[in-house]
Design a protein around this motif. Structure first.
Motif, mmCIF file in Angstrom:
data_model
loop_
_atom_site.group_PDB
_atom_site.id
_atom_site.type_symbol
_atom_site.label_atom_id
_atom_site.label_comp_id
_atom_site.label_asym_id
_atom_site.label_seq_id
_atom_site.Cartn_x
_atom_site.Cartn_y
_atom_site.Cartn_z
ATOM 1 N N ASN A 1 0.805 -1.209 0.000
ATOM 2 C CA ASN A 1 0.000 0.000 0.000
ATOM 3 C C ASN A 1 0.843 1.266 0.000
ATOM 4 O O ASN A 1 0.551 2.217 -0.691
ATOM 5 N N ASN B 1 -0.626 5.820 -6.314
ATOM 6 C CA ASN B 1 -1.562 4.999 -5.548
ATOM 7 C C ASN B 1 -2.910 4.972 -6.270
ATOM 8 O O ASN B 1 -3.851 5.675 -5.905
ATOM 9 N N GLN C 1 -8.966 -3.713 -2.512
ATOM 10 C CA GLN C 1 -8.482 -3.649 -1.132
ATOM 11 C C GLN C 1 -7.100 -3.002 -1.034
ATOM 12 O O GLN C 1 -6.628 -2.733 0.074
ATOM 13 N N ARG D 1 -5.742 -0.315 -3.493
ATOM 14 C CA ARG D 1 -5.562 1.037 -4.006
ATOM 15 C C ARG D 1 -6.904 1.644 -4.416
ATOM 16 O O ARG D 1 -7.833 0.916 -4.741
ATOM 17 N N PRO D 2 -6.988 2.991 -4.446
ATOM 18 C CA PRO D 2 -8.167 3.624 -5.058
ATOM 19 C C PRO D 2 -8.233 3.260 -6.535
ATOM 20 O O PRO D 2 -7.204 3.008 -7.170
ATOM 21 N N PRO E 1 -12.881 4.718 -3.615
ATOM 22 C CA PRO E 1 -11.856 4.641 -2.576
ATOM 23 C C PRO E 1 -11.320 3.227 -2.415
ATOM 24 O O PRO E 1 -11.929 2.250 -2.857
ATOM 25 N N ARG E 2 -10.193 3.133 -1.778
ATOM 26 C CA ARG E 2 -9.660 1.833 -1.395
ATOM 27 C C ARG E 2 -10.597 1.211 -0.373
ATOM 28 O O ARG E 2 -11.057 1.864 0.557
ATOM 29 N N ARG F 1 -8.480 -0.804 6.097
ATOM 30 C CA ARG F 1 -7.409 0.164 5.925
ATOM 31 C C ARG F 1 -7.739 1.209 4.874
ATOM 32 O O ARG F 1 -6.915 2.065 4.553
ATOM 33 N N GLY F 2 -8.913 1.120 4.330
ATOM 34 C CA GLY F 2 -9.359 2.095 3.354
ATOM 35 C C GLY F 2 -10.551 2.857 3.877
ATOM 36 O O GLY F 2 -10.509 3.486 4.927
ATOM 37 N N CYS F 3 -11.648 2.776 3.116
ATOM 38 C CA CYS F 3 -12.840 3.549 3.461
ATOM 39 C C CYS F 3 -13.669 2.900 4.557
ATOM 40 O O CYS F 3 -14.609 3.511 5.075
ATOM 41 N N ASP G 1 -16.265 -2.829 2.077
ATOM 42 C CA ASP G 1 -15.715 -3.633 0.984
ATOM 43 C C ASP G 1 -16.453 -3.456 -0.334
ATOM 44 O O ASP G 1 -15.885 -3.692 -1.408
ATOM 45 N N LYS H 1 -2.834 10.657 5.618
ATOM 46 C CA LYS H 1 -3.610 9.868 6.563
ATOM 47 C C LYS H 1 -3.870 10.643 7.843
ATOM 48 O O LYS H 1 -4.970 10.605 8.396
#
Length: 773
Positions: free
Chosen positions: A31, A421, A511, A513-514, A561-562, A566-568, A571, A607
């Protein structure tokens, strides 16, 4: 230990992706590009394997005990079981690992590109050209202000109507006489003119002013009003008595007598005053500018436009064959060069550059590539060097991915970034090469080394190259200092127009990257009124970076979004969710979005900035505690949930008799206490004796209140809670909208609530943000 086994164990236990070149990656590496220390391969394999879990040992022993049917050729050159084995032959050694570059957000990459482009513009002398036809003016940037010459447009007094030109001063005696008459006498008053000439459109208007007491000249629309005549009487207000006399209709006598100078006459310069700017410096020429320039009498040679930047397009790869040539034999490992014709036509369609075909080169010899590109960029023998270069292929982590080396080591270029990214297009690389001319002026070339997959190449050209070319094309000289010029240029650079669009169907989020997903847009009337519109986005199908069909029918790039924790935080982007879309074609020729004002730029935050922003949450919480009479856990729950946002109200809903719980919850949700909230947590405390049964009852009652359920969100919440405490997985969560869609209700227990709420915060914030739209 067999090498193949060792590699399998190392990949399984050390999170070492295939092709990582013998380096150990942590889970963040995929990531953020964080690389751990290199591990030795060969005689140290057993030590590397110890990083993995001990349970792999038995698997390894079992595999080593099996007869070797494959892998004998590997053992013949690298026998790591034999302590006396010689080191591997250099001809069979794996290539040295390439250093991993940091992976930066796309908006940051675009800002770097625009900043370096503006710096390049600052140091280059503006070049102006004229064109040979008015068609060639369209879409070009004006190099200077274009002003209307004297006397402006029109350059003569023109009649607006078909009628008769008169002199208003000749009406003075008639006005005096008419004013003395009674009402009945005025009805019979005769006002007539002597017809002394005729002037038609295109005549010079040199009509003779006769000695008549009250002359008039017949005139057509657009014709020159003769000198001495200052008004026109419309033909509808007259009647011809004979060939030499014109009489005013009795019903119009009074209005004609009141005629003021310049009535129904366009005076000189009334449309365009002398000195007016008809085309401003830096303005993009549109058909209206061509019309204005023609109207004020300018010549094509008077119109200076900026020279279009030349952009070279080069394909790399031994596997490529020229497109539209003879078909290749099946199974020979050759593919047609799609990127070059695609990008040449894509760039030509922008209208802001001159694409130059540089052909295909093999990726075998970096020195020959350097020579070719050096000639294209700098050769004195080439009268038209390229200003910008786009290459495709040769920039990933493979042994023959040599383009970054060519530009940085072979041509002394400066590498600004080498990974983005995003999906597709992660390996995209941006390099600048500076050299001084013989006169000492800096000359800069902009290099975009793009991935070899055609979709990645096209999308990254759209995202980075197009704004770069627009900035070169649109920019004008300035007296500002360098930093002010550069900052202003980057901030005000033209970028893609954007719209918010809702998904037509669910989309699983990547899961890692955007994603810049290709979508087709449909404009729909909004429920807010007939003049309001919304957009619905439909995916163009499988988004594989080699699948050019995903570009067919695409109207824009939807920024998804990812996914994951660890993203938005979720899923799947569900149907109806809204996300920004970068339009591939502008809504109109005059529309313009600046980089600093774009949603794309606003979405770029580190972040830490994102987390700080999340602390300033848009959630306004209401809490309802379902508990037996006499208990009160609202304070504890409010303290936990206060991390999500301000708690507007925290109340208890004491458990009523069976069958009345639904009414109690409905009253609490719709009550005056909850009017300022947009997120309502209905919490069943773990201290309640029948927590799981009560959870089912609460969920059942809420379903009667919810207008639109969010089942996937509830399942996500349950999964997160179960990962914190297995008991929480037994509780039935419910999520949905209430109060006519103005609020979200969430049922849960307080088991693992702190961790669950923290993980769910991004999803809840996103959901609530959609309520206001």
């Amino acid at each position: 230990m067999d090498l193949a086994v060792g590699l399998a164990v190392l990949r399984a236990d050390c999170d070492w992706p295939a092709g990582a070149g013998g380096r150990l990656w942590d889970r963040e590496a995929a990531n953020g590009g964080i690389l751990l220390e290199p591990l030795l391969i060969g005689n140290k394999m057993e030590k590397c394997a110890e990083v993995g879990s001990s349970k792999k040992t038995s698997d390894m022993d079992m595999m080593k005990s099996k007869p070797k049917t494959t892998g004998e050729s590997i053992d013949s050159s690298i026998n790591i079981n034999d302590e006396a084995a010689a080191p591997p032959s250099p001809s069979h050694s794996p290539p040295p690992a390439k250093p991993q570059l940091p992976m930066i957000p796309v908006p940051l990459a675009l800002q770097i590109v625009l900043t370096e482009t503006a710096r390049s513009i600052y140091h280059q002398e503006a070049s102006h050209v004229s064109v040979s036809s008015h068609e060639m003016l369209l879409g070009r940037a004006s190099a200077e202000d274009l002003r209307a010459p004297e006397p402006g447009y029109l350059d003569y007094n023109a009649s607006i109507m078909d009628g008769y030109a008169i002199r208003t001063g000749d009406l003075d005696d008639a006005r005096t006489q008419y004013g003395r008459l009674s009402r009945d006498e005025k009805k019979t008053f005769v006002l007539s003119f002597d017809l002394v000439g005729r002037v038609y459109a295109g005549d010079d208007g040199a009509g003779e002013i006769a000695s008549s007491k009250r002359p008039a000249i017949y005139i057509t629309t657009g014709a020159v009003v003769p000198d001495g005549y200052d008004a026109v009487v419309p033909i509808e207000e007259t009647e011809a008595k004979d060939s030499s006399t014109v009489q005013i209709v009795s019903s119009h006598v009074e209005s004609v007598l009141d005629t003021k100078p310049m009535t129904w006459v366009r005076p000189i310069g009334c449309d365009i005053a002398a000195g007016s700017v008809v085309l401003a410096r830096g303005e993009i020429v549109q058909p209206v500018h061509v019309a204005l320039a023609a109207q004020v009498g300018l010549r094509l040679a008077d119109i200076k436009v900026r020279r279009l930047p030349r952009i070279g397009v080069l394909s790399t790869g031994n596997e490529l064959t020229p497109a539209f040539g003879q078909p290749t034999k099946i199974g020979q490992g050759k593919i047609p060069d799609v990127n070059r014709p695609m990008l040449l036509t894509q760039l030509a369609a922008y209208g802001n550059c001159i694409p130059v075909d540089l052909g295909i080169v093999s990726d075998e010899d970096s020195s020959s590539i350097s020579k070719l590109l050096d000639d294209a960029l700098w050769s004195e023998s080439c009268t038209e060097n390229v200003d910008v270069l786009v290459t495709t292929g040769g920039i990933s982590m493979g042994e023959k991915d040599v383009m970054a080396k060519v530009f940085v080591e072979g041509m002394n270029g400066k590498l600004h970034f080498g990974r983005m990214n995003m999906k597709p297009g992660k390996p995209t690389t941006f390099i600048t090469i500076d050299r001084k001319s013989d006169q000492g002026a800096m000359r800069r070339k902009l290099i975009f080394a793009l991935p070899g997959n055609p979709v990645s190449a096209s999308v990254c050209t759209e995202l980075l190259v197009r704004p770069c070319l627009d900035l070169i094309h649109d920019s004008v000289a300035s007296d500002e200092d360098e930093e002010s010029f550069v900052n202003h240029g980057a901030d005000h650079a033209r970028v893609h127009e954007e719209v918010m669009a809702e998904l037509a169907s669910d989309i699983k989020l990547d899961q890692g990257r955007p994603e810049y997903r290709r979508v087709a847009l449909r404009r729909m009337a909004s429920a807010d009124g007939p003049s309001q519109y919304t957009y619905q986005a439909t995916s163009t199908g499988v988004q594989r970076s080699s699948r050019v069909m995903s570009l067919r029918g695409a109207d824009g790039l939807m920024i998804l979004p990812r996914g994951g924790s660890r993203g938005c935080g979720f899923d799947v982007a569900t149907k109806g969710m809204q996300f920004p879309v970068l339009l591939l074609r502008p809504l109109s020729s005059n529309s313009r979005t600046c980089f600093k004002d774009s949603m794309h730029h606003a979405s770029w935050k580190s972040k830490s900035e994102s987390r700080q922003q999340n602390q300033k949450s848009n959630l306004r919480l209401g809490i309802i505690i379902c508990q037996p009479e006499g208990q009160n856990r609202s304070g504890d729950v409010a303290e936990i949930l206060s991390k999500l946002g301000p708690v507007e109200v925290s109340t208890t809903c004491e458990l009523p008799k069976t069958g009345e719980l639904g009414n109690a919850l409905r009253d609490a949700i719709n009550g005056a206490d909850m009017k300022d909230t947009n997120t309502i947590f209905v919490v069943v405390p773990s201290s309640t004796n029948r927590i799981f049964k009560l959870g089912i009852e609460v969920s059942h009652c809420l379903r009667q209140v919810i207008s639109k359920p969010a089942t996937s969100v509830a399942l996500k919440m349950r999964k997160i809670a179960a990962s914190c405490d297995k008991l929480a997985g037994l509780f039935e969560n419910t999520v949905g909208t209430v109060r006519d869609g103005s609020a979200v209700v969430v049922s849960c227990t307080d088991i693992g609530l702190a961790q669950t709420a923290d993980s769910m915060k991004p999803l809840l914030c996103h959901t609530v943000s959609l309520l206001d739209r």
